[in-house]
Design a protein around this motif. Structure first.
Motif, PDB file in Angstrom:
ATOM      1  N   THR A 255     -78.936 -50.110 -43.405  1.00  0.00           N
ATOM      2  CA  THR A 255     -77.739 -50.701 -43.895  1.00  0.00           C
ATOM      3  C   THR A 255     -77.436 -50.731 -45.332  1.00  0.00           C
ATOM      4  O   THR A 255     -78.485 -50.536 -46.115  1.00  0.00           O
ATOM      5  N   TYR A 256     -76.175 -50.183 -45.736  1.00  0.00           N
ATOM      6  CA  TYR A 256     -75.886 -50.276 -47.382  1.00  0.00           C
ATOM      7  C   TYR A 256     -74.570 -50.722 -47.340  1.00  0.00           C
ATOM      8  O   TYR A 256     -73.593 -50.293 -46.579  1.00  0.00           O
ATOM      9  N   ASP A 257     -74.260 -51.204 -48.597  1.00  0.00           N
ATOM     10  CA  ASP A 257     -72.998 -51.412 -49.145  1.00  0.00           C
ATOM     11  C   ASP A 257     -72.981 -50.556 -50.297  1.00  0.00           C
ATOM     12  O   ASP A 257     -73.898 -50.944 -51.274  1.00  0.00           O
ATOM     13  N   LEU A 258     -71.924 -49.836 -50.424  1.00  0.00           N
ATOM     14  CA  LEU A 258     -71.917 -49.135 -51.760  1.00  0.00           C
ATOM     15  C   LEU A 258     -70.777 -49.650 -52.529  1.00  0.00           C
ATOM     16  O   LEU A 258     -69.490 -49.773 -52.130  1.00  0.00           O
TER      17      LEU A 258
ATOM     18  N   LYS B 272     -69.703 -48.550 -46.099  1.00  0.00           N
ATOM     19  CA  LYS B 272     -70.558 -49.568 -45.694  1.00  0.00           C
ATOM     20  C   LYS B 272     -71.154 -49.266 -44.478  1.00  0.00           C
ATOM     21  O   LYS B 272     -70.532 -48.587 -43.845  1.00  0.00           O
TER      22      LYS B 272
ATOM     23  N   THR C 229     -85.309 -56.143 -48.074  1.00  0.00           N
ATOM     24  CA  THR C 229     -83.835 -55.881 -48.629  1.00  0.00           C
ATOM     25  C   THR C 229     -83.995 -55.112 -50.028  1.00  0.00           C
ATOM     26  O   THR C 229     -84.980 -55.176 -50.554  1.00  0.00           O
ATOM     27  N   TYR C 230     -82.713 -54.664 -50.563  1.00  0.00           N
ATOM     28  CA  TYR C 230     -82.926 -54.052 -51.771  1.00  0.00           C
ATOM     29  C   TYR C 230     -81.360 -54.127 -52.393  1.00  0.00           C
ATOM     30  O   TYR C 230     -80.390 -54.301 -51.639  1.00  0.00           O
ATOM     31  N   ASP C 231     -81.379 -53.841 -53.677  1.00  0.00           N
ATOM     32  CA  ASP C 231     -80.165 -54.029 -54.272  1.00  0.00           C
ATOM     33  C   ASP C 231     -80.383 -53.098 -55.759  1.00  0.00           C
ATOM     34  O   ASP C 231     -81.411 -53.655 -56.498  1.00  0.00           O
TER      35      ASP C 231
ATOM     36  N   PHE D  65     -75.729 -49.959 -54.841  1.00  0.00           N
ATOM     37  CA  PHE D  65     -76.338 -49.822 -53.514  1.00  0.00           C
ATOM     38  C   PHE D  65     -76.902 -51.450 -53.164  1.00  0.00           C
ATOM     39  O   PHE D  65     -77.780 -51.619 -54.090  1.00  0.00           O
ATOM     40  N   SER D  66     -76.731 -51.866 -52.073  1.00  0.00           N
ATOM     41  CA  SER D  66     -77.374 -53.182 -51.403  1.00  0.00           C
ATOM     42  C   SER D  66     -77.584 -52.905 -50.090  1.00  0.00           C
ATOM     43  O   SER D  66     -76.686 -52.436 -49.364  1.00  0.00           O
ATOM     44  N   GLY D  67     -78.563 -53.443 -49.494  1.00  0.00           N
ATOM     45  CA  GLY D  67     -78.745 -53.363 -48.238  1.00  0.00           C
ATOM     46  C   GLY D  67     -80.115 -53.693 -47.481  1.00  0.00           C
ATOM     47  O   GLY D  67     -80.844 -54.461 -48.334  1.00  0.00           O
TER      48      GLY D  67
END
Length: 166
Positions: A12-15, A29, A61-63, A137-139
């Motif tokens: 998943t990602y939120d941009l 998203k 998770t990543y950011d 990016f986070s997801g």
């Protein structure tokens, strides 16, 4: 499972990108139901995007942020095409702001956004819509699995479970 070349990654990602006021806003998203699924290392994603995921595994998770240079490049004022009005003969002229699917003489597909229409030409901005922007990016990594033979032959993922959706 750890992300490696020739593995299929679902995430998943939120941009977020900064608006004109300098405030980050969500522009794209994906969800766990509709994740981004891709063949890692196949050149489909931005190289720095993949590089930032290279140490991750399922469940992580990543950011991170990508500079404009590492994403879609700086905005190039020279990247304007003058399309002759005859190209649109027999069809309605596009509106200013419309995004046109284009193809160069080598068969490469890309898009251009109409910035103005003159008497004899349509002016199109060939910059990527996110050129000149830092991307945030986070997801979460949902799944990592080895690509199957067919996916490797085709050079892309066939969905989270390895099958084309019908």
């Amino acid at each position: 499972m750890k992300i490696e070349a020739q593995h299929v990654v679902s995430l998943t990602y939120d941009l977020y990108v900064k608006n004109q006021s300098g405030v980050e806003e969500l522009v794209e998203k994906t969800t766990e139901e509709q994740p981004l699924t891709f063949l890692y290392g196949a050149g489909q994603m931005l190289p720095k995007f993949e590089e930032n995921l290279s140490t991750l595994s399922t469940g992580d998770t990543y950011d991170f942020r990508l500079t404009a240079e590492d994403a879609y490049g700086e905005h190039d004022e020279e990247a304007i095409a003058n399309l002759p009005i005859q190209m649109f003969e027999g069809q309605d002229l596009p509106e200013v702001g419309a995004v046109l699917p284009l193809q160069d003489n080598q068969g490469n597909h890309f898009q251009g956004q109409v910035i103005s229409i003159a008497e004899d030409a349509v002016l199109v901005d060939l910059n990527h819509p996110m050129a000149g922007q830092e991307l945030h990016f986070s997801g979460k990594i949902l799944n990592v699995r080895p690509a199957n033979t067919e996916e490797l032959a085709h050079g892309h993922a066939h969905g989270p479970d390895g099958h084309h959706a019908h």
